[in-house]
Scaffold this motif. Structure first.
Motif, PDB file in Angstrom:
ATOM      1  N   TRP A 181      -0.471  -1.747  -7.931  1.00 44.77           N
ATOM      2  CA  TRP A 181      -0.869  -0.934  -9.083  1.00 44.77           C
ATOM      3  C   TRP A 181       0.229  -0.917 -10.134  1.00 44.77           C
ATOM      4  O   TRP A 181      -0.032  -1.094 -11.330  1.00 44.77           O
ATOM      5  N   ARG A 189       3.859   1.735  -1.188  1.00 49.96           N
ATOM      6  CA  ARG A 189       4.642   1.956  -2.409  1.00 49.96           C
ATOM      7  C   ARG A 189       3.866   1.678  -3.696  1.00 49.96           C
ATOM      8  O   ARG A 189       4.435   1.640  -4.774  1.00 49.96           O
ATOM      9  N   ARG A 190       2.559   1.444  -3.579  1.00 50.46           N
ATOM     10  CA  ARG A 190       1.677   1.215  -4.735  1.00 50.46           C
ATOM     11  C   ARG A 190       2.188   0.056  -5.601  1.00 50.46           C
ATOM     12  O   ARG A 190       2.114   0.080  -6.830  1.00 50.46           O
ATOM     13  N   TYR A 246      -4.286   7.672   2.155  1.00 50.99           N
ATOM     14  CA  TYR A 246      -3.429   7.456   0.993  1.00 50.99           C
ATOM     15  C   TYR A 246      -3.742   6.106   0.355  1.00 50.99           C
ATOM     16  O   TYR A 246      -3.809   5.983  -0.881  1.00 50.99           O
ATOM     17  N   ALA A 247      -3.955   5.094   1.199  1.00 43.85           N
ATOM     18  CA  ALA A 247      -4.178   3.740   0.685  1.00 43.85           C
ATOM     19  C   ALA A 247      -4.706   2.855   1.798  1.00 43.85           C
ATOM     20  O   ALA A 247      -4.708   3.221   2.976  1.00 43.85           O
ATOM     21  N   ALA A 281       0.822  -1.204   0.000  1.00 40.67           N
ATOM     22  CA  ALA A 281       0.000   0.000   0.000  1.00 40.67           C
ATOM     23  C   ALA A 281       0.859   1.258   0.000  1.00 40.67           C
ATOM     24  O   ALA A 281       0.563   2.227  -0.707  1.00 40.67           O
ATOM     25  N   GLY A 290       5.423   7.212  -3.615  1.00 44.71           N
ATOM     26  CA  GLY A 290       5.228   6.278  -2.503  1.00 44.71           C
ATOM     27  C   GLY A 290       5.644   6.871  -1.175  1.00 44.71           C
ATOM     28  O   GLY A 290       6.341   7.885  -1.097  1.00 44.71           O
ATOM     29  N   ASN A 325      -5.951   2.672  -5.132  1.00 42.24           N
ATOM     30  CA  ASN A 325      -5.141   2.792  -3.917  1.00 42.24           C
ATOM     31  C   ASN A 325      -5.555   1.786  -2.851  1.00 42.24           C
ATOM     32  O   ASN A 325      -5.372   2.013  -1.658  1.00 42.24           O
TER      33      ASN A 325
END
Length: 322
Positions: free
Chosen positions: A122, A118-119, A252-253, A116, A138, A275
């Motif tokens: 995705w 550092r994505r 953020y996530a 989450a 991130g 996210n």
């Protein structure tokens, strides 16, 4: 005596099967692991001495319909799918297997937190789709504060890793008066954690006190851009409020191994959010954890049937032991 053990799943890890075989138990498996009515039919028609409960509901109807039932053990620690009150009414102990899956759940928690922050999920999807999407927004976790709601065996493992990363860690656990880790500061309430937690990680059972404990009001008290990780139970979060906070940027996530409705319905809003990192409630389902839970659950039920009860601390309704 040849005990009859009902496992409410199609299989049990070999470590548990071996113990049941050594006791010469007759074992009945639930072929459809989600069929509540089949559980009730088997309980009403078979001379079951003990149940090893997996994820399907073990209802009051099922418990009341089986006059031979003597003991229940959860394959894990969350008993929200077992009608504990019905078991208690009949004097039937309900055991759990504390610690058996703690390491695996802790590692899943950390994986979701990193993904989450550092994505990762995705970006992985972007590259698999042929797009070189080098996002550089991130969150570096060093220096951030982790808030743990629940500081048992899982939370303590998560804390140890996060402290090594250089994070600050605060925790709330109503069952603790002093911190088992002197580097982790215990606070007096969830409300006290919220404004501190750049990352909030949930490690609580589902009960009347925790259901919906994280709603719109609580999410708004987190620092803007916080991360929420849930490897406990989906119902402890108000999902509509969570989705709104993720869309607005308040969060953020999120990293979620559990959802309010499982399996997650097709087209659910959580699955459409870029996210959110999702896993299908498998935090405690590594082969090592499954072996530990199977072994623990088998020992729980066989110990009770053989007159050698497990540690009372593993019983969620210890009043029946008296």
């Amino acid at each position: 005596m040849t005990p009859t053990i009902f496992v409410t799943a199609p299989r049990l890890a070999p470590s548990g099967v071996e113990l049941l075989d050594q006791a010469q138990a007759r074992v009945i498996y639930l072929q459809n692991g989600n069929d509540v009515q089949e559980v009730e039919r088997i309980m009403a028609s078979e001379p079951i001495d003990a149940v090893i409960s997996r994820t399907v509901d073990l209802s009051a109807t099922a418990i009341a319909s089986c006059p031979t039932l003597k003991v229940i053990s959860k394959h894990g620690v969350g008993v929200s799918n077992i009608d504990v009150d019905a078991a208690t009414h009949r004097g039937i102990p309900v055991y759990v297997t504390p610690g058996a899956n703690a390491q695996s759940v802790a590692e899943m928690t950390l994986g979701l937190m990193f993904a989450a922050a550092r994505r990762i999920a995705w970006m992985d999807a972007e590259l698999h789709a042929g797009r070189w999407s080098r996002v550089q927004d991130g969150i570096e976790l060093h220096g951030k504060t982790l808030g743990l709601v629940g500081f048992g065996q899982i939370g303590q493992r998560v804390a140890a890793v996060c402290l090594a990363l250089g994070m600050e860690v605060v925790a709330f656990d109503p069952g603790l008066k002093t911190s088992p880790n002197p580097a982790v500061r215990l606070v007096a309430s969830v409300d006290e954690i919220l404004p501190l937690a750049d990352v909030l990680s949930l490690h609580v059972p589902l009960n009347k006190h925790t259901r919906g404990m994280l709603g719109a009001e609580q999410l708004a008290r987190l620092p803007r851009g916080a991360i929420v990780v849930n490897t406990a139970r989906g119902e402890v979060i108000d999902e509509e409020a969570l989705i709104a906070a993720l869309r607005s940027g308040q969060l953020y996530a999120a990293g979620l191994d559990t959802m309010s409705v499982e399996p997650l319905p097709a087209g659910h809003a959580l699955a459409a959010l870029p996210n959110v990192v999702l896993a299908p409630h498998v935090g405690g389902s590594t082969p090592a954890a499954l072996a530990g839970m199977a072994r623990g659950a088998a020992r729980n039920v066989l110990g009770w049937l053989q007159g050698q009860p497990a540690d009372p601390a593993a019983c969620v309704n210890p009043q029946v032991l008296a």
